[in-house]
Design a protein around this motif. Sequence first.
Motif, PDB file in Angstrom:
ATOM      1  N   ASP A 158       0.875  -1.172   0.000  1.00  0.00           N
ATOM      2  CA  ASP A 158       0.000   0.000   0.000  1.00  0.00           C
ATOM      3  C   ASP A 158       0.915   1.226   0.000  1.00  0.00           C
ATOM      4  O   ASP A 158       1.541   1.546   1.007  1.00  0.00           O
ATOM      5  CB  ASP A 158      -0.900  -0.016   1.239  1.00  0.00           C
TER       6      ASP A 158
ATOM      7  N   ASP B 204      -0.314   6.415   5.493  1.00  0.00           N
ATOM      8  CA  ASP B 204      -1.372   6.772   6.428  1.00  0.00           C
ATOM      9  C   ASP B 204      -0.778   6.887   7.822  1.00  0.00           C
ATOM     10  O   ASP B 204       0.324   6.418   8.080  1.00  0.00           O
ATOM     11  CB  ASP B 204      -2.504   5.733   6.406  1.00  0.00           C
ATOM     12  N   ASN B 205      -1.527   7.504   8.712  1.00  0.00           N
ATOM     13  CA  ASN B 205      -1.029   7.684  10.087  1.00  0.00           C
ATOM     14  C   ASN B 205      -1.530   6.602  11.024  1.00  0.00           C
ATOM     15  O   ASN B 205      -1.274   6.633  12.217  1.00  0.00           O
ATOM     16  CB  ASN B 205      -1.425   9.058  10.620  1.00  0.00           C
ATOM     17  N   ASN B 206      -2.285   5.624  10.488  1.00  0.00           N
ATOM     18  CA  ASN B 206      -2.768   4.478  11.253  1.00  0.00           C
ATOM     19  C   ASN B 206      -3.638   4.876  12.435  1.00  0.00           C
ATOM     20  O   ASN B 206      -3.695   4.186  13.438  1.00  0.00           O
ATOM     21  CB  ASN B 206      -1.583   3.622  11.746  1.00  0.00           C
TER      22      ASN B 206
ATOM     23  N   TRP C  78     -10.496   7.811   7.780  1.00  0.00           N
ATOM     24  CA  TRP C  78     -10.487   7.114   6.503  1.00  0.00           C
ATOM     25  C   TRP C  78      -9.068   6.753   6.086  1.00  0.00           C
ATOM     26  O   TRP C  78      -8.126   7.497   6.334  1.00  0.00           O
ATOM     27  CB  TRP C  78     -11.131   7.978   5.427  1.00  0.00           C
ATOM     28  N   ASP C  79      -8.949   5.608   5.426  1.00  0.00           N
ATOM     29  CA  ASP C  79      -7.651   5.129   4.941  1.00  0.00           C
ATOM     30  C   ASP C  79      -7.818   4.749   3.477  1.00  0.00           C
ATOM     31  O   ASP C  79      -8.533   3.803   3.147  1.00  0.00           O
ATOM     32  CB  ASP C  79      -7.196   3.915   5.764  1.00  0.00           C
TER      33      ASP C  79
ATOM     34  N   GLN D  45      -6.220   3.312   0.011  1.00  0.00           N
ATOM     35  CA  GLN D  45      -5.179   2.329  -0.266  1.00  0.00           C
ATOM     36  C   GLN D  45      -5.026   2.105  -1.773  1.00  0.00           C
ATOM     37  O   GLN D  45      -6.018   2.093  -2.504  1.00  0.00           O
ATOM     38  CB  GLN D  45      -5.527   0.997   0.409  1.00  0.00           C
TER      39      GLN D  45
ATOM     40  N   GLN E  89     -11.353   3.397  10.036  1.00  0.00           N
ATOM     41  CA  GLN E  89     -10.899   2.941  11.345  1.00  0.00           C
ATOM     42  C   GLN E  89     -11.609   3.705  12.448  1.00  0.00           C
ATOM     43  O   GLN E  89     -11.830   4.908  12.344  1.00  0.00           O
ATOM     44  CB  GLN E  89      -9.386   3.141  11.469  1.00  0.00           C
TER      45      GLN E  89
ATOM     46  N   LYS F 145     -11.516  -1.742  12.367  1.00  0.00           N
ATOM     47  CA  LYS F 145     -11.433  -1.221  10.995  1.00  0.00           C
ATOM     48  C   LYS F 145     -12.249  -2.063  10.030  1.00  0.00           C
ATOM     49  O   LYS F 145     -12.204  -3.295  10.058  1.00  0.00           O
ATOM     50  CB  LYS F 145      -9.970  -1.195  10.543  1.00  0.00           C
TER      51      LYS F 145
ATOM     52  N   THR G  20     -12.751  -2.552   5.905  1.00  0.00           N
ATOM     53  CA  THR G  20     -12.025  -2.272   4.672  1.00  0.00           C
ATOM     54  C   THR G  20     -12.694  -2.964   3.496  1.00  0.00           C
ATOM     55  O   THR G  20     -13.137  -4.106   3.603  1.00  0.00           O
ATOM     56  CB  THR G  20     -10.566  -2.757   4.770  1.00  0.00           C
TER      57      THR G  20
END
Length: 284
Positions: free
Chosen positions: A85, A89-91, A95-96, A98, A139, A148, A150
């Motif tokens: 990926d 992202d900042n984990n 929202w993430d 990818q 997340q 999370k 996905t």
Amino acid sequence: MPFLRPATRAALVSLPLLAAAPAFAQQSTDSPPDLTRDTVTLGVGAATVPSYDGSDKNVVTAVPLVRGRVSGINFVVLGSRAWADVIADNNGPGWDFQAGPVVNVNLNRTSRIDDRQVAALGKVDTAIEAGGFVGIGKQGLITSDYDKLTASFSYVHDVGSVHKSYVMSPLVSYGTPLSRKSYVLLNASANYMGNGYAQTYFGVTPGGSARSGLPVYYARKGWKDWTLGAMGTVALTGDLTRGLSMVGGVAYRRMLDDAADSPVVRIAGSRNQWFGALGLAYTF
């Protein structure tokens, strides 16, 4: 999700638990975990998987894993499949988005085939499949800031001349930590195959029919299968962000359409496929 054997191996442990970044349910007495640091995870396990795509006999095989996170970029090498990926992202909650490359070494029917008739059809050369994936995750939904949901979609194509075709795969997964030391994940996925892929792995030519006793069959593009899986991990030392963990999972796959109707599956194998795995992983 492949391993050192057919592509069905990849489907088992490519359940994203092993590929996911470490996650936690923060306890009120705990300080927030550091999920931004770079990590590398090395793992190995044993899996029971179908002898080939559509087989009714399982074999035991090894499952290697390398997972890493560097500057927000996640990458995974799982058995014979690798992906990354490349959108950092900042984990954290939110929202993430990818996207990134995918490479798969398709070993389906390249080695041991535990069926006399299918073995008589002949082995298939190793196919190198490359492509990419896109996805979106959210997340911090239900249980904590770290669960999370996905959804993703991948596309790979044979870059050589084995099946000269493609596989498209949608996937939905939900993972949630139960504590700093345990995590569970559920997912659902499916595979859509092109004409070349269908005929290479599920077709029976007149020559193959004469050798194997299976009827001639011309497989066409369409949905190959769907899979439901569940996995869990428990930290044995440290927590889920570092130290030794035990990982296990099970999955059920149902063959579909022309793949299910193929004599390779309908006569010599089974539409119902079962997978199981257990292994150890160490995160640095």
